[in-house]
Write an enzyme that holds these catalytic residues in place. Structure first.
Site, PDB file in Angstrom:
ATOM      1  N   SER A  24      28.004  27.290  26.241  1.00  0.00           N
ATOM      2  CA  SER A  24      28.714  26.095  26.724  1.00  0.00           C
ATOM      3  C   SER A  24      28.878  25.051  25.622  1.00  0.00           C
ATOM      4  O   SER A  24      27.940  24.725  24.898  1.00  0.00           O
ATOM      5  CB  SER A  24      27.962  25.465  27.895  1.00  0.00           C
ATOM      6  OG  SER A  24      28.571  24.227  28.221  1.00  0.00           O
TER       7      SER A  24
ATOM      8  N   LYS B  27      29.936  27.533  41.115  1.00  0.00           N
ATOM      9  CA  LYS B  27      30.749  26.405  41.598  1.00  0.00           C
ATOM     10  C   LYS B  27      30.858  26.373  43.127  1.00  0.00           C
ATOM     11  O   LYS B  27      30.924  25.301  43.719  1.00  0.00           O
ATOM     12  CB  LYS B  27      32.144  26.446  40.962  1.00  0.00           C
ATOM     13  CG  LYS B  27      32.099  26.116  39.471  1.00  0.00           C
ATOM     14  CD  LYS B  27      33.472  26.087  38.835  1.00  0.00           C
ATOM     15  CE  LYS B  27      33.333  25.878  37.333  1.00  0.00           C
ATOM     16  NZ  LYS B  27      34.630  25.845  36.627  1.00  0.00           N
TER      17      LYS B  27
ATOM     18  N   ASP C  59      38.112  20.108  37.220  1.00  0.00           N
ATOM     19  CA  ASP C  59      38.872  21.117  36.458  1.00  0.00           C
ATOM     20  C   ASP C  59      40.377  20.870  36.528  1.00  0.00           C
ATOM     21  O   ASP C  59      41.083  20.938  35.530  1.00  0.00           O
ATOM     22  CB  ASP C  59      38.573  22.527  36.995  1.00  0.00           C
ATOM     23  CG  ASP C  59      37.251  23.088  36.479  1.00  0.00           C
ATOM     24  OD1 ASP C  59      36.735  22.592  35.453  1.00  0.00           O
ATOM     25  OD2 ASP C  59      36.722  24.029  37.106  1.00  0.00           O
TER      26      ASP C  59
ATOM     27  N   GLY D  28      45.020  33.807  39.216  1.00  0.00           N
ATOM     28  CA  GLY D  28      43.578  33.708  39.452  1.00  0.00           C
ATOM     29  C   GLY D  28      43.249  32.836  40.638  1.00  0.00           C
ATOM     30  O   GLY D  28      43.739  31.707  40.750  1.00  0.00           O
TER      31      GLY D  28
ATOM     32  N   GLY E 274      39.829  32.545  41.668  1.00  0.00           N
ATOM     33  CA  GLY E 274      38.375  32.355  41.629  1.00  0.00           C
ATOM     34  C   GLY E 274      38.058  30.869  41.609  1.00  0.00           C
ATOM     35  O   GLY E 274      38.862  30.037  42.057  1.00  0.00           O
TER      36      GLY E 274
ATOM     37  N   TYR F 293      39.259  29.841  25.716  1.00  0.00           N
ATOM     38  CA  TYR F 293      39.568  29.362  24.369  1.00  0.00           C
ATOM     39  C   TYR F 293      38.806  30.240  23.379  1.00  0.00           C
ATOM     40  O   TYR F 293      38.023  31.110  23.779  1.00  0.00           O
ATOM     41  CB  TYR F 293      39.190  27.883  24.215  1.00  0.00           C
ATOM     42  CG  TYR F 293      37.824  27.561  24.740  1.00  0.00           C
ATOM     43  CD1 TYR F 293      37.649  27.094  26.043  1.00  0.00           C
ATOM     44  CD2 TYR F 293      36.687  27.776  23.957  1.00  0.00           C
ATOM     45  CE1 TYR F 293      36.393  26.835  26.548  1.00  0.00           C
ATOM     46  CE2 TYR F 293      35.428  27.507  24.451  1.00  0.00           C
ATOM     47  CZ  TYR F 293      35.284  27.033  25.749  1.00  0.00           C
ATOM     48  OH  TYR F 293      34.030  26.788  26.237  1.00  0.00           O
TER      49      TYR F 293
HETATM   50  P1  NAP Z   1      35.633  33.653  38.804  1.00  0.00           P
HETATM   51  O1  NAP Z   1      35.364  32.748  39.959  1.00  0.00           O
HETATM   52  O2  NAP Z   1      34.693  34.753  38.480  1.00  0.00           O
HETATM   53  O3  NAP Z   1      37.096  34.292  39.094  1.00  0.00           O
HETATM   54  C1  NAP Z   1      37.613  35.267  38.240  1.00  0.00           C
HETATM   55  C2  NAP Z   1      39.105  35.449  38.520  1.00  0.00           C
HETATM   56  O4  NAP Z   1      39.635  36.364  37.561  1.00  0.00           O
HETATM   57  C3  NAP Z   1      39.411  36.032  39.896  1.00  0.00           C
HETATM   58  O5  NAP Z   1      40.655  35.521  40.323  1.00  0.00           O
HETATM   59  C4  NAP Z   1      39.519  37.535  39.579  1.00  0.00           C
HETATM   60  O6  NAP Z   1      40.300  38.243  40.501  1.00  0.00           O
HETATM   61  C5  NAP Z   1      40.203  37.489  38.246  1.00  0.00           C
HETATM   62  N1  NAP Z   1      39.987  38.663  37.408  1.00  0.00           N
HETATM   63  C6  NAP Z   1      38.814  39.088  36.882  1.00  0.00           C
HETATM   64  N2  NAP Z   1      39.010  40.182  36.094  1.00  0.00           N
HETATM   65  C7  NAP Z   1      40.347  40.447  36.157  1.00  0.00           C
HETATM   66  C8  NAP Z   1      41.174  41.455  35.576  1.00  0.00           C
HETATM   67  N3  NAP Z   1      40.672  42.393  34.778  1.00  0.00           N
HETATM   68  N4  NAP Z   1      42.505  41.412  35.825  1.00  0.00           N
HETATM   69  C9  NAP Z   1      43.011  40.461  36.623  1.00  0.00           C
HETATM   70  N5  NAP Z   1      42.293  39.477  37.208  1.00  0.00           N
HETATM   71  C10 NAP Z   1      40.965  39.478  36.975  1.00  0.00           C
HETATM   72  O7  NAP Z   1      35.811  32.846  37.449  1.00  0.00           O
HETATM   73  P2  NAP Z   1      36.378  31.352  37.303  1.00  0.00           P
HETATM   74  O8  NAP Z   1      35.295  30.359  37.478  1.00  0.00           O
HETATM   75  O9  NAP Z   1      37.587  31.238  38.156  1.00  0.00           O
HETATM   76  O10 NAP Z   1      36.791  31.302  35.760  1.00  0.00           O
HETATM   77  C11 NAP Z   1      37.951  31.979  35.264  1.00  0.00           C
HETATM   78  C12 NAP Z   1      38.099  31.652  33.783  1.00  0.00           C
HETATM   79  O11 NAP Z   1      38.468  30.294  33.581  1.00  0.00           O
HETATM   80  C13 NAP Z   1      36.785  31.866  33.022  1.00  0.00           C
HETATM   81  O12 NAP Z   1      37.075  32.633  31.891  1.00  0.00           O
HETATM   82  C14 NAP Z   1      36.357  30.470  32.630  1.00  0.00           C
HETATM   83  O13 NAP Z   1      35.705  30.471  31.374  1.00  0.00           O
HETATM   84  C15 NAP Z   1      37.671  29.735  32.549  1.00  0.00           C
HETATM   85  N6  NAP Z   1      37.512  28.275  32.794  1.00  0.00           N
HETATM   86  C16 NAP Z   1      37.857  27.386  31.819  1.00  0.00           C
HETATM   87  C17 NAP Z   1      37.734  26.022  32.051  1.00  0.00           C
HETATM   88  C18 NAP Z   1      38.123  25.026  30.982  1.00  0.00           C
HETATM   89  O14 NAP Z   1      37.746  23.861  31.096  1.00  0.00           O
HETATM   90  N7  NAP Z   1      38.868  25.415  29.983  1.00  0.00           N
HETATM   91  C19 NAP Z   1      37.266  25.541  33.282  1.00  0.00           C
HETATM   92  C20 NAP Z   1      36.925  26.478  34.266  1.00  0.00           C
HETATM   93  C21 NAP Z   1      37.047  27.839  34.012  1.00  0.00           C
HETATM   94  P3  NAP Z   1      39.671  38.848  41.872  1.00  0.00           P
HETATM   95  O15 NAP Z   1      39.682  37.727  42.864  1.00  0.00           O
HETATM   96  O16 NAP Z   1      40.589  39.960  42.230  1.00  0.00           O
HETATM   97  O17 NAP Z   1      38.268  39.325  41.530  1.00  0.00           O
END
Ligand code: NAP
Length: 303
Positions: A36, A87, A126, A151, A153, A245
């Site tokens: 982080s 979360k 976010d 996405g 999630g 990133y």
């Molecule tokens: P999460 O709750 O685990 O959700 C993961 C999402 O990705 C779900 O929609 C999942 O689909 C999908 N997914 C996973 N593997 C996949 C694949 N191979 N092909 C297609 N879709 C796939 O994770 P999250 O909290 O939403 O985070 C997602 C990303 O955003 C992470 O990498 C995180 O680091 C990033 N993020 C960045 C920030 C920032 O400030 N820049 C803030 C928050 C999050 P299913 O529903 O089908 O499983």
């Protein structure tokens, strides 16, 4: 997992070195959490605004998030960021929630107010972080755009409401598991209507074509996959944003550029969502530009 070079502490207690006693204690809780960048960002916000803040990382056990937050609060913690995979659990722990957290049913910021102040307050910064990065830093006007959000999630849930509040003409939420997208869309239907946006759910195979803005909020890049959708989703000059990133985001961003799009990583959002969290905790708004520049230099220097 603790910081490199530091001994592992008990679950729920900070693993970084102890600074001045007078500082108020904050942390990011997640699993994993060692990667982080939040401590880097908040240390700079604190220095810039003259706030006495100490900010650590806490590795919460996968089956012990609530205990970890309670231990952190008992140790004097005033607030925390919450990251993957907690979360949704953080949302359930909050006694009070902001409207945007309620809509997302996901919380990335807890302010650990005592019972007299109403109890723990949960927020989700976010989405406002993403919108501020797009509109404030990248100069994009979302109003009237066609937006594809990939996405459903924690991240997708967090950004959907604020993206709709920016009044795009249309937003399609596409997810690998279409039922998750459909459920999120259902929950945001009234909100979308209030902001004049058409909202639809889709699978990743047929999300539609030629979007102005494509936001990748999936974690597909973690597996090294270039893109979760076909290039027809883009048009020349589309803005494509990966919430990730660093090296992880690179294949998706390269794919977007190869198809004529402008590509942006998630660092700006990361700093903007942190600034909003800092405001929730401290009531002051830091200047994000120098912190984003310093973070980018740090990450690119470390490649
Ligand atoms: P999460 O709750 O685990 O959700 C993961 C999402 O990705 C779900 O929609 C999942 O689909 C999908 N997914 C996973 N593997 C996949 C694949 N191979 N092909 C297609 N879709 C796939 O994770 P999250 O909290 O939403 O985070 C997602 C990303 O955003 C992470 O990498 C995180 O680091 C990033 N993020 C960045 C920030 C920032 O400030 N820049 C803030 C928050 C999050 P299913 O529903 O089908 O499983």
């Amino acid at each position: 997992m603790s910081e490199p070079g530091l001994p592992p502490g008990p679950p729920g207690l900070p693993t970084t070195a102890a600074p001045a006693l007078a500082a108020d204690l904050y942390a990011v809780l997640g699993n994993p959490v060692a990667h982080s960048r939040s401590p880097f960002i908040h240390a700079r916000f604190a220095a810039q605004t003259g706030q006495a803040v100490r900010y650590d990382r806490v590795l919460a056990p996968l089956d012990g998030f609530e205990d970890a937050v309670r231990a952190f609060a008992a140790a004097g913690g005033r607030g925390c960021n919450v990251t993957v995979p907690f979360k949704f659990a953080a949302c359930a722990l909050a006694a009070r929630r902001s409207e945007r957290a309620e809509l997302a049913q996901a919380v990335n910021v807890l302010r650990l107010d005592g019972p007299a102040a109403g109890g723990w307050f949960g927020d989700n910064t976010d989405g406002i972080g993403l919108v501020r990065d797009l509109e404030g830093n990248a100069g994009v006007v979302l109003r009237g755009c066609r937006v594809l959000l990939l996405g459903a999630g924690g991240a997708g849930a967090g950004v959907l409401g604020p993206l709709l509040a920016a009044r795009p003409a249309e937003l399609v939420l596409a997810n690998r598991t279409p039922q998750r997208a459909a459920a999120l869309v259902q929950r945001h239907r009234d909100w979308a209507g209030r902001h004049g946006a058409r909202l639809a759910a889709a699978g990743l195979d047929e999300p539609g074509r030629g979007f102005d803005v494509v936001v990748n909020a999936t974690s597909s890049s973690l597996g090294g996959a270039a893109a979760p959708v076909a290039p027809g989703a883009l048009r020349p000059g589309s803005l494509v944003v990966d919430l990730m990133y660093g090296a992880a985001a690179q294949p998706f961003l390269d794919w977007a550029r190869a198809h004529g799009a402008l590509a942006r990583d998630g660092l700006g959002m990361l700093v903007e969502q942190a600034a909003e969290a800092f405001h929730v905790w401290r009531g002051v708004r830091p200047d994000t530009a120098p912190v984003l520049a310093a973070l980018r230099a740090e990450i690119e220097g470390g490649r």
